[in-house]
Structure formats: structure tokens, C-alpha cells
Write an enzyme that holds these catalytic residues in place. Structure first.
Site, mmCIF file in Angstrom:
data_model
loop_
_atom_site.group_PDB
_atom_site.id
_atom_site.type_symbol
_atom_site.label_atom_id
_atom_site.label_comp_id
_atom_site.label_asym_id
_atom_site.label_seq_id
_atom_site.Cartn_x
_atom_site.Cartn_y
_atom_site.Cartn_z
ATOM 1 N N ASN A 1 0.861 -1.179 0.000
ATOM 2 C CA ASN A 1 0.000 0.000 0.000
ATOM 3 C C ASN A 1 0.899 1.230 0.000
ATOM 4 O O ASN A 1 1.721 1.395 0.900
ATOM 5 C CB ASN A 1 -0.895 -0.011 1.249
ATOM 6 C CG ASN A 1 -1.872 1.154 1.260
ATOM 7 O OD1 ASN A 1 -1.463 2.312 1.305
ATOM 8 N ND2 ASN A 1 -3.161 0.843 1.217
ATOM 9 N N THR B 1 -5.231 -0.470 -2.593
ATOM 10 C CA THR B 1 -5.654 0.877 -2.221
ATOM 11 C C THR B 1 -6.848 0.717 -1.301
ATOM 12 O O THR B 1 -7.763 -0.072 -1.568
ATOM 13 C CB THR B 1 -5.917 1.786 -3.450
ATOM 14 O OG1 THR B 1 -6.322 3.070 -2.977
ATOM 15 C CG2 THR B 1 -6.976 1.215 -4.384
ATOM 16 N N GLU B 2 -6.804 1.414 -0.162
ATOM 17 C CA GLU B 2 -7.723 1.098 0.930
ATOM 18 C C GLU B 2 -9.178 1.398 0.595
ATOM 19 O O GLU B 2 -10.081 0.961 1.311
ATOM 20 C CB GLU B 2 -7.294 1.796 2.225
ATOM 21 C CG GLU B 2 -7.221 3.298 2.156
ATOM 22 C CD GLU B 2 -5.804 3.806 1.881
ATOM 23 O OE1 GLU B 2 -5.062 3.129 1.131
ATOM 24 O OE2 GLU B 2 -5.454 4.876 2.397
ATOM 25 N N ASN B 3 -9.410 2.124 -0.491
ATOM 26 C CA ASN B 3 -10.795 2.356 -0.879
ATOM 27 C C ASN B 3 -11.387 1.204 -1.682
ATOM 28 O O ASN B 3 -12.465 1.352 -2.261
ATOM 29 C CB ASN B 3 -10.940 3.688 -1.632
ATOM 30 C CG ASN B 3 -10.004 3.798 -2.814
ATOM 31 O OD1 ASN B 3 -8.830 3.480 -2.712
ATOM 32 N ND2 ASN B 3 -10.529 4.220 -3.948
ATOM 33 N N SER C 1 -11.529 -4.306 3.097
ATOM 34 C CA SER C 1 -10.266 -3.658 2.771
ATOM 35 C C SER C 1 -9.428 -3.425 4.020
ATOM 36 O O SER C 1 -8.219 -3.672 4.026
ATOM 37 C CB SER C 1 -10.534 -2.330 2.070
ATOM 38 O OG SER C 1 -9.327 -1.758 1.632
#
Lengths: 218, 236, 218, 236
Positions: free
Chosen positions: C30, C53-55, C95
Site C-alpha cells: 500500500n 488501495t484502501e478504498n 479492505s
């Protein structure tokens, strides 16, 4: 089904039919294994219920035609079922999020004992030699909005199943909302058992005598 | 190049050592990774702790692993099955330890283990014998039990299809414990009917993202437990 | 990029390239917004990293061609990206289960301050008028297996960013594993800052003077 | 017949009362249900508590709802955006309360709220100012914070496609908070590009099962926030 000679009150099918009457259209329902499963057969015309099975299916349909089943499309009783249009599959954590999160409107369970404070015992006799097995029962009674029990009024040996205090190990504390037996429909209220309806030909005293805790009329 | 496929079940389970904890997917026969379990029996590891919803039926798959006395403890919600004689005998004979966990609590403990949540509160089992020895606490006037996340060294899972990055899709109610066990194990091994190249699964329909999966094994035509049991099969 | 006249040590690109060298093939990574994003450009030939990607995307690819983007395919910095073969979309709880559950091998972040005990400050100056905004930084540093910081060695006004104790509000306590600056690569160890590598033409004393806490050689 | 479709955004949000709590999906513009938000502005409810990852940009969508001073409190992980002037002004002017929550904790609190988990422990924010006033506890020698499940009266979400039973699939990274907010709200309202009959979505690929969704509204061609902002649009 033939009626036993000494059968009093509703047959199992009639109990299931009576219970089905009380489920509003569009409800999300989880039916336990055994007598509770019968309820699906008696949903009144014009109503549609959506069945949840805790092993990961919403929109469960009836058993498949002989030979058309899939060994990996089963219900919580591990019997082959079908998926109706509008169904969804999901994993176990999501399935129990539905249960624990209060998303299921109603579950229908069998019982060994129901106490007048709503306690339910339906998973273990507590005998030392028994293989303990709880499955999803404790999660269901703790999470589902309404818990209905469908059961014979007494045990085979004539003991009442509706009791003052459960003697078997509990499934949940204060969880049962309503009980359907061959004799009557009975609510579990803060004031204990309250009669909702007698089955045809059964009188109040008959039910009261066979109930192990005080039974009130409304 | 990332390629998580391994040549067969034997290679996939080769490093499961004595005393390991192993999550085994499946609810009844749906999702039970029979070929991986049989490979584990062949491999010989002993003293295992198994985490699985049931204890298998007949004398194949999970029941065969138990019968071979490879499992010293099982964490389970429903160890009683119509066609099971193996577990009851071992249990009554004191040859296996049982930790009984309500099914939803078992699922949530596994999910928590995979999600880095060490503990959480649940209303299930409050007031029952399964609450004994557990911390309880009131939230909004209602009682809940503290339950802990659960992890394992390995997970054996059955999916339908995987790509070489380890993305997995499942088949109907065989999905059950697969996706959460994949999250909660140090090494996650998935048997699937087919392994496809990366790009062979639509990113919108992936159920277990590859980050949760270490090894994928193609078992093109997996056996069905109920058919084996009906045929009186035993393993090995 | 042109090199400033008084630039000493690595350029930003060179810092990113140096960091990229240390990431094993097949890692799940990340990258924070800003300089950390540069790392993706310098992954050595023959290695493949998978970007999270944390979204809600694993298998993130580079920015789309001009005009080919989708406003709903973005990264955590809200810039349009692409999805590579083998990608997967998922929701926010899944996530962050990847992040908190230790499934991501490495995250690369910028920093305002890194302390010699591994404390990181990178989200707030603590000024009363500032709009506080933390995003996923606290989750990343708490959950990801390794946390690398990439940053200039000092602030624009010449204060050291590698310090004895952070004075800005913390993002996480004892979380940083390694720092890459224009001057050096420095490990954060139980014994404090330890030099791993000097950038070409930079000597140890130069780095030590600009570091706000003791710096040891290995 | 189960049919959760409603004729339009106005009908979908008509019963959101003053003081309600409302989860609003989206990460930046991806997944932001602009048409539902605009309908909520038209509807007029005030004193709302909004739970959303960001605070919107420009003067459309979520930012327009804030600018209209309908929101008294926001629970949020990242209220600062390149093109946002609305929230900073309100915040500095003391006109809106902010509860700042780390993004992963926000997501997990919402998921817990929907899953009937009243509280859980997380490592995020330990040792930081956001841990102030929170209970902490050691598990395995490591410190964690106690965080509580989060629910709301309503959720406004953007999906790609829904069926009349409320099953929803999403579009790329617009999925973000949608599925968990759908779980955690009393009434979940989803705008989608198209509503199809039950059976129109493969049960294997459903992301939000219909049980979590109360109303679906077709908005065939939803606006993109970035395009509106670039064009200088305002709402109403």
C-alpha cells in the site's frame, strides 16, 4: 396424514398452518429443522416470504426434483434445496451478521422446554454421555427479531414443555415470543404465558392443566 | 510472475507439521475439501487442532481424518451428524477434546481473527452453559459475552474457480466458511475445479481476494461426500 | 527532474528507486499519497508487486490514458487509476480487514516526524485552526507488517524530521521499521536509529548532524 | 410480490425526519449518491447527524447538504478535500460538530453495527490523540482500543444495479462503504443505474443481499461530482 385416535387439537400440519397465518407478507424468515420446516408449505396465497438458511443462502426454495439437486446447494439441515429468483449466496460471517444484527424478522424453532420468562432449551438434554451440538440455535434466538416456537404441548412421557423454569441447558434467556402447540397459541409476556387462541375443541382448562406454569387469558 | 498454483493436493499440504492448527471449510459436505483432507491423511501429520463446523460423516474426508486419530482437539459448532459414528466414539473414549462454539460466534471469531480484531462482544450464548467462564458486559442495558478472534496455521478450503493470483469464487452454499477461513490462516490452501490465468475472473465477482490465498490446487472433479458414504467408501 | 544546486544525496526519484529495491517480488503493498506513489515507477524488472488501495481495490494499475478513466475507479488519493488482470474489488470493511489483519506486507508513507522509538507523526500539525483529517493512516501503521517512511531528512526550515520524541500528534506508536531520506536509509531498531546505507557522496557525520536523535552505525 | 423499487429520489427520502442519523456512502466522488443527497436537500430535514468518509467537494452533493446547514454533526475519517471550502468554514465557525474516526475503525464500527456486535477491540489509534477517553486493553501483550458499533436511521448509497428484492451490485471502487452502511441502517436507500426483476442478478455475484436494502431507486444517468464541480455547479 391420519389423525391419531387420541389426538386432541391441531395436527402438525395444522399447527404449521396456524403459525404461517401470523407471518406478514415480505418477511425474512429462518425455519429450524423438523416441524418448523412445515411452515413453508402453508403460507397463505398472496404472501411471499423470503427464507434464510444460515449456511449462506437467502431466497431458499423447496427441495429439488428427484435427481435435479446439487449436493452443494443445501439448507441448515443439510438437505438439498433450490434457490429462487432474487436469491443471494454469502459466507458464514455475513449470514450470521444477518441473524445477530436483527435483520431476520422471524425464526421458528422446535423446543424441549420453554419457560414462562421466555427462556428456551432446545439443544441439549445435558446428559453426560450426549454429544453436545449447538449449531446456530444460540445465535438465532439472540439475534432474530421474533422467535416463535412450534412444538407438542408435552413430551412423549406427558411432562409439560411449557414450564416455570427450564431444567435442560438453555439455548437463550428470555428469547421466546410465542409458542404454537397442538392445543393453543400462547404468548410469552412480561406477565408470563398468555393464551392467544385455543385449537378447535380444546378448552382453556385442558390447556392450563397441561402447562407447567401459570397460564392467563388475555 | 505471481503463480500460486501447486501441482496437486499432496504438494499443497506437504508442510503441515505435527501439532498444527488447521481450519477446514465446509458445512456438511458442501464445501468440504475432501481431496485436501485425504492428502493430509496420506501426509501423516498428528496432534492437529481442527476448526470446522462439523465432524464429517461416514469414514471419508474429515471423519476419516478423525478416525485416523490425527486430531487431538476440534473446535466446532455441530459435531453430531446423522451418518457419523467416528466422532462420538472418539469423544466418548476421551480421545479427542471438543471446544463447542455457537455457529455464528465461530464464524465471527474466524472473521475477527482474519481482520485483526483480537476480541468482540456478542449476545449469543448469554445465560447458557456455553457462557461459563466467559467475561460478560452490558451495552445499552443488554448482556454480551467477550469472544476472541481465532486464527490457524493452515486453512483447507474448497472453491469453484481460482486464478493464479489466488482470487477465488465459490459454488452455491459451498461458500460457507471458505472466505473467512481464508482470511484467518497463516497458509490458506484452496482446491478448485479449475485454475485460470490472472484476468480470468471478473474483479467485481471475486469472493476471496488473492491476498488471502497462498496456494491453489486444481481438483477437476472433486468427490461428493454423500456419494462416497452411500457407496460405503472408506479412506485410506 | 533537475537537481537543485544545493541538493545533497538522492533526488525524490532516486529515493523511491532505492526503496523499491527493498521490496520482494510478489509483495502486497500500500503506497501513501505523494512521494510514496513514486515507488511504483521504480520496481526492478522481473518483480511484480500487487498494489492495495484502501478504498477497495487490490491489483491497482497506473493512471489511465487521458480520457479513458472512470471517476469511480480511483485510489486513496482520489486520483483515477486502472485495475490490472487479477484485480479484485471489495468493500471498506474487507479492505481494512486486509490492513488490520496483517495481510498487507508493506506500506510506504510520508512523515512529518519519525522518532527513534518508531513513533510516527504524519497526519496533523496539531494547530488549533487545522481541519483534522486522519483517513486510513492510523489503521495502516497499526496493521501492516512493515511500515517504511519516505521523506526529506529535514523540514523546509531545516528542523530534523528524525527526532528523539515526536512533538506533533502521533499516527502510531512504535510502528516505523525503516526510513528512506535523500541522505540515507535508516532502520528503526530497539536501539534507536541505525544507519543502513548512505546516499552517494554523503558521509556519516553529515547525516548524524541532521538527525535529531542518536544515529548508530551497524 | 416483493418490490422495493420506489418511483424516484424524492419519494425515497421523504420520511427522513429532523434530527435523523444518516449514513452516506462514497469515498470522494466514487459511490457518492448525489441524486439522493440532492433530494434530501429539497426535502428539508435539519439537524442531521451524517456518517460519511469525507465532506464532499465544491458546492454539490454532500458539500451542498453541509452548506445548506442541515447537518449538525458529522462522523468522518477525512473531512479535508482539495476542492472543499464548505466544511472548513462551518467547522471553524463552530457550526458543525466533528467526530474524527480512523477510516478502518469507521468501517469496522459500521460493519459491527450492522452485524449486531456492540463493541470490539482494534489496534488503530493506540497512543494517539484519537485514543483519548477510550478504554484500552492488552491482548497477547499488545494494546487495543475498545470501539463501539455504529448504526444510523437511514443509509443513502449508490449501487450499479439492483433487483426488486433489493439485491445490489456495485461499480468498481464506488463499492467502498455501500455494503456495510446497507447493513447498519434502519432504512437503507440505494440509487442504481437500473432496477431489474428478481432473478436478474446471479445469486453468486450479489454484493448486498436484499435483506439489507429497503428501497431501490433508478437513477439511470447519475451525475459525477467532479464534473459538476469542474463546471462550477451549485445545488440547489
Amino acid at each position: 396424514m391420519t389423525r391419531d385416535i387420541d389426538q386432541v387439537g391441531w395436527t402438525r400440519d395444522e399447527m404449521a398452518r396456524r403459525l404461517a397465518l401470523d407471518i406478514p407478507d415480505g418477511s425474512y424468515v429462518n425455519l429450524g429443522i423438523g416441524i418448523p420446516e412445515l411452515v413453508a408449505r402453508f403460507v397463505p396465497e398472496g404472501r411471499m416470504l423470503i427464507y434464510h438458511t444460515e449456511n449462506g443462502l437467502l431466497g431458499m426454495g423447496p427441495s429439488p426434483e428427484k435427481g435435479a439437486g446439487d449436493p452443494e446447494l443445501i439448507n441448515a439441515g443439510k438437505r438439498q434445496v433450490t434457490a429462487l429468483p432474487g436469491a443471494a449466496f454469502f459466507h458464514h460471517a455475513d449470514s450470521f451478521a444477518m441473524i445477530r444484527g436483527g435483520h431476520i424478522d422471524l425464526c421458528v424453532l422446535g423446543a424441549m422446554q420453554v419457560a414462562c420468562n421466555g427462556d428456551l432449551a432446545n439443544w441439549s438434554t445435558g446428559e453426560p454421555d450426549a454429544i453436545p451440538a449447538v449449531g446456530g440455535a444460540m445465535d438465532l434466538v439472540a439475534g432474530v427479531k421474533s422467535v416463535y416456537v412450534i412444538t407438542q404441548h408435552g413430551t412423549k412421557s406427558g411432562e409439560p414443555k411449557l414450564v416455570e423454569r427450564c431444567t435442560y441447558p438453555l439455548t437463550g434467556r428470555g428469547v421466546v415470543n410465542r409458542v404454537y402447540t397442538e392445543l393453543a397459541v400462547i404468548d410469552v409476556t412480561p406477565a408470563g404465558f398468555v393464551l392467544v387462541e385455543l385449537s378447535p375443541g380444546v378448552d382453556f382448562e385442558h390447556v392450563r392443566e397441561r402447562t407447567g406454569a401459570p397460564l392467563r387469558r388475555r | 510472475m505471481i503463480d500460486k498454483s501447486v501441482p496437486g493436493p499432496a504438494a499443497a499440504v506437504a508442510d503441515i507439521r505435527d501439532g498444527a492448527s488447521v481450519m477446514i471449510g465446509g458445512f456438511g459436505e458442501a464445501g468440504s475439501p475432501i481431496e485436501l483432507i485425504h492428502a493430509l491423511i496420506d501426509q501423516g501429520a498428528r496432534g492437529l487442532t481442527v476448526i470446522s463446523n462439523n465432524t464429517g460423516s461416514g469414514e471419508v474426508g474429515l471423519a476419516a481424518l478423525l478416525k485416523a486419530e490425527r486430531v487431538s482437539k476440534i473446535i466446532c459448532s455441530f459435531p453430531r451428524t446423522a451418518n457419523s459414528t467416528v466422532f462420538p466414539e472418539l469423544y466418548r473414549g476421551g480421545k479427542i477434546e471438543l471446544e463447542l462454539v455457537p455457529q455464528g460466534t465461530l464464524a465471527e471469531r474466524i472473521r475477527a481473527g482474519g481482520a485483526g480484531i483480537p476480541a468482540f462482544y456478542t449476545p449469543a450464548a448469554v445465560g447458557t452453559p456455553l457462557a461459563e467462564g466467559k467475561e460478560s458486559r452490558l451495552f445499552g442495558g443488554k448482556e454480551y459475552l467477550l469472544e476472541h478472534g481465532l486464527r490457524a496455521d493452515f486453512a483447507l478450503i474448497k472453491g469453484r474457480r481460482a486464478d493464479t493470483h489466488g482470487n477465488v469464487v465459490y459454488h452455491k452454499t459451498a461458500r460457507n466458511f471458505g472466505p473467512i477461513m481464508a482470511m484467518a490462516a497463516g497458509v490458506t490452501i484452496v482446491q478448485v475445479n479449475s485454475v485460470v490465468p490472472a484476468g480470468g475472473i471478473d474483479p467485481e465477482v471475486v469472493v476471496s481476494p488473492g491476498i488471502f490465498v497462498d496456494r491453489v490446487v486444481e481438483v477437476a472433479e472433486p468427490a461428493h461426500e454423500s456419494e462416497l458414504v452411500a457407496a460405503g467408501a472408506t479412506y485410506p
